[in-house]
Design an enzyme around this catalytic site. Structure first.
Site, PDB file in Angstrom:
ATOM      1  N   SER A  96       0.803  -1.223   0.000  1.00 33.51           N
ATOM      2  CA  SER A  96       0.000   0.000   0.000  1.00 33.51           C
ATOM      3  C   SER A  96       0.839   1.278   0.000  1.00 33.51           C
ATOM      4  O   SER A  96       0.390   2.309  -0.505  1.00 33.51           O
ATOM      5  CB  SER A  96      -0.943   0.014   1.207  1.00 33.51           C
ATOM      6  OG  SER A  96      -0.211  -0.145   2.424  1.00 33.51           O
ATOM      7  N   GLY A 123      -2.173  -4.255   0.969  1.00 30.71           N
ATOM      8  CA  GLY A 123      -2.345  -5.497   1.723  1.00 30.71           C
ATOM      9  C   GLY A 123      -1.425  -6.614   1.308  1.00 30.71           C
ATOM     10  O   GLY A 123      -1.414  -7.684   1.933  1.00 30.71           O
ATOM     11  N   ASN A 183       3.568  -5.733   5.461  1.00 31.55           N
ATOM     12  CA  ASN A 183       2.390  -6.500   5.892  1.00 31.55           C
ATOM     13  C   ASN A 183       2.781  -7.823   6.534  1.00 31.55           C
ATOM     14  O   ASN A 183       2.059  -8.330   7.394  1.00 31.55           O
ATOM     15  CB  ASN A 183       1.445  -6.721   4.705  1.00 31.55           C
ATOM     16  CG  ASN A 183       0.740  -5.441   4.302  1.00 31.55           C
ATOM     17  OD1 ASN A 183       0.153  -4.753   5.130  1.00 31.55           O
ATOM     18  ND2 ASN A 183       0.818  -5.095   3.033  1.00 31.55           N
ATOM     19  N   ASP A 228      -4.038   7.706   9.557  1.00 30.26           N
ATOM     20  CA  ASP A 228      -3.877   6.372  10.133  1.00 30.26           C
ATOM     21  C   ASP A 228      -2.526   6.200  10.828  1.00 30.26           C
ATOM     22  O   ASP A 228      -2.287   5.199  11.513  1.00 30.26           O
ATOM     23  CB  ASP A 228      -4.080   5.279   9.076  1.00 30.26           C
ATOM     24  CG  ASP A 228      -3.059   5.345   7.933  1.00 30.26           C
ATOM     25  OD1 ASP A 228      -2.074   6.106   8.032  1.00 30.26           O
ATOM     26  OD2 ASP A 228      -3.255   4.618   6.937  1.00 30.26           O
ATOM     27  N   HIS A 240       0.548   5.325   6.704  1.00 32.38           N
ATOM     28  CA  HIS A 240       0.838   5.607   5.299  1.00 32.38           C
ATOM     29  C   HIS A 240       1.274   7.063   5.097  1.00 32.38           C
ATOM     30  O   HIS A 240       0.697   7.966   5.700  1.00 32.38           O
ATOM     31  CB  HIS A 240      -0.392   5.307   4.441  1.00 32.38           C
ATOM     32  CG  HIS A 240      -0.763   3.863   4.463  1.00 32.38           C
ATOM     33  ND1 HIS A 240      -1.683   3.352   5.345  1.00 32.38           N
ATOM     34  CD2 HIS A 240      -0.315   2.816   3.723  1.00 32.38           C
ATOM     35  CE1 HIS A 240      -1.807   2.045   5.154  1.00 32.38           C
ATOM     36  NE2 HIS A 240      -0.984   1.699   4.179  1.00 32.38           N
TER      37      HIS A 240
END
Length: 214
Positions: free
Chosen positions: A39, A76, A104, A185, A188
């Protein structure tokens, strides 16, 4: 006396145009760089123009290094996902592939040995296709467990040595943990964070491209 050029102006324009077309056709195409990642490289939450691949292309251009940076990030994706799709996500015209996977795996607690095996598979497939690589890691914090963090952080330099590829140790270096460079978040990068990643990666990528051309 009337010259040939004066008597046949259309022919003269045709020949000039033909010469220009020949020059354009002979101009080398910029090398293609494919960013195989998750991502962060997919630019989650950002328009494509602000995501890391576009920022890297712009940073290379500012260094006088023309290149086409192609985004192949999937939100993801783990290292296993990258291994499964490297054959079709990295097209044959790619000169250099930036392998930026593992974040991830870290979040999901994948065993470092498995992550290493997956990334080894990615690098081996690229090598077999004569596609250069730059390996980009992600740093595991000690809070996740000292042993796990040590093993995870060691896998990137180990693979870089094994395949003799350049290493950029932590994709979020200078960006992670800084709210001004991250989206809400806290994970990112925002546009400015992505720009900084692109700027930091540019010299490593430029050097790798030069080595491939030698």
């Amino acid at each position: 006396m009337t010259s040939t050029a004066q008597r046949f102006p259309d022919r003269r324009r045709f020949l000039i145009g033909l010469g220009l077309l020949t020059q354009i056709a002979a101009a080398p195409k910029p090398p293609v760089i494919t960013v195989l990642g998750d991502s962060i490289t997919a630019g989650l939450g950002l328009p494509a123009r602000d995501a890391m691949p576009a920022q890297l292309q712009a940073a290379l251009a500012r260094r006088g290094v023309p290149a086409i940076v192609r985004a192949a990030g999937v939100s993801g994706d783990t290292s296993g996902g990258g291994l499964a799709r490297v054959g079709f996500s990295v097209a044959g015209d790619t000169r250099l592939c930036i392998v930026a996977l593992g974040g991830n795996d870290l979040l999901q607690g994948v065993e470092p040995a498995q992550t290493k095996a997956n990334l080894r598979g990615v690098l081996a497939k690229l090598k077999a296709r004569n596609i250069g690589a730059v390996l980009v890691g992600v740093s595991a914090p000690p809070a996740i467990g000292a042993t796990y963090a040590r093993e995870f952080n060691a896998l990137y330099p180990s693979l870089a040595r094994e395949f003799s590829v350049p290493l950029y140790a932590n994709i979020l270096a200078g960006v992670g943990g800084n709210p001004a460079l991250l989206q809400k978040d806290g994970i990112h990068p925002n546009a400015e964070g992505a720009r900084r990643i692109g700027e930091a990666l540019a010299p490593v990528v430029a050097k790798a491209l030069k080595a491939r051309a030698a």
